[in-house]
Design an enzyme around this catalytic site. Sequence first.
Site, mmCIF file in Angstrom:
data_model
loop_
_atom_site.group_PDB
_atom_site.id
_atom_site.type_symbol
_atom_site.label_atom_id
_atom_site.label_comp_id
_atom_site.label_asym_id
_atom_site.label_seq_id
_atom_site.Cartn_x
_atom_site.Cartn_y
_atom_site.Cartn_z
ATOM 1 N N LYS A 36 -14.360 8.435 -3.672
ATOM 2 C CA LYS A 36 -13.985 8.033 -2.517
ATOM 3 C C LYS A 36 -14.149 8.469 -0.860
ATOM 4 C CE LYS A 36 -9.532 6.396 -5.127
ATOM 5 N NZ LYS A 36 -8.432 6.813 -5.894
ATOM 6 N N GLN A 79 -4.135 10.696 -5.781
ATOM 7 C CA GLN A 79 -4.630 10.533 -7.293
ATOM 8 C C GLN A 79 -3.795 10.279 -7.901
ATOM 9 O OE1 GLN A 79 -8.141 8.963 -7.227
ATOM 10 N NE2 GLN A 79 -7.673 8.150 -9.024
ATOM 11 N N ASP A 139 -2.909 2.471 0.072
ATOM 12 C CA ASP A 139 -2.578 2.457 -2.030
ATOM 13 C C ASP A 139 -2.008 1.087 -2.111
ATOM 14 O OD1 ASP A 139 -4.955 3.366 -3.790
ATOM 15 O OD2 ASP A 139 -3.501 4.904 -3.731
#
Length: 287
Positions: free
Chosen positions: A53, A97, A120
């Site tokens: 990422k 994460q 997200d």
Amino acid sequence: MADIIDGKALAAKVLAGTAEDVRAIVSAGGQPPGLAVILVGNDPASEVYVGRKIAQCRKAGIRSIEHRLPAETGQEVVLALIDELNADPLVHGILVQLPLPRHIDAARVLDRIDPEKDVDGFHPVNVGRLSTGTGGLVPCTPLGVMLLLDSVIDDYRGLNVVVIGKSNIVGKPVSMLLLEREATVTVTHIETRDLPDIARKADVIVAAAGAPQLVRGYWVKPGAVVIDVGITRVVDHDGNTRIVGDCATHELDHAKAVTPVPGGVGPMTIACLLSNTVLAAKRAAVA
Ligand code: NAD
């Protein structure tokens, strides 16, 4: 032969568009979009995902801010860091994460993220916006699935779509996006009875079960479109690890189009994370 939907090529297009957007923001005198990534602990798979990422952010001109915390970090410390990032005007997206170490309540942590920075799309506010069709930030994998589908389908109205898997990160949000397009969506899961019969009626199958090669050729009607979200690492007889999807793709020649694993949904997920970050930055600029 079924067409192979090339996720790598489509992701490259999305990333190129994102990089162009970033250049436009900066050349108009704005701050580059910033993505803060929080990684707690040293789960090897998470390290790889975060590394990818960050690398893609760099390529697109997005400022990435890494916060790597030891596995024993207390929940209050993570929450305090999120408060700090929520208040930082140079941070437009915050990504925690997953999975988090077991002593941290992931739901509490995700709920603390400012919904406008929730790239997200897991915050309950964004889940609510998605289910009411009111324009929140949409989770990256479902967004990627829709872009892949858009490359082969113009009009979803009335199509029968079977989604296999009802998770909060893939199955449910992708179902909501498909309902918005007026498809007739059947959401199935591990307890669903007669799944092959249900799948055989589908014009589109989105398989997100994490069950290797679950979807066999006889589950798929001729001309259907099949999106394979599944990623399972399996070790071959010779000790090599390979990634297997949820579909027996070699049995799907009669489908209209299928996504490969790897090289289908996977690359789209990161591309959509970056495009969500740019979207959040643009919205912050006009807020
Ligand atoms: P999950 O474990 O949270 O949910 C799996 C869902 O599938 C559940 O609803 C379960 O009931 C259903 N299911 C499991 N086995 C089944 C079976 N045999 N028949 C019918 N339904 C079954 O998983 P998730 O987080 O939604 O992920 C699903 C898969 O997608 C995993 O392989 C994951 O690695 C992959 N994934 C890929 C990406 C990507 O970027 N490509 C992103 C997220 C998840």
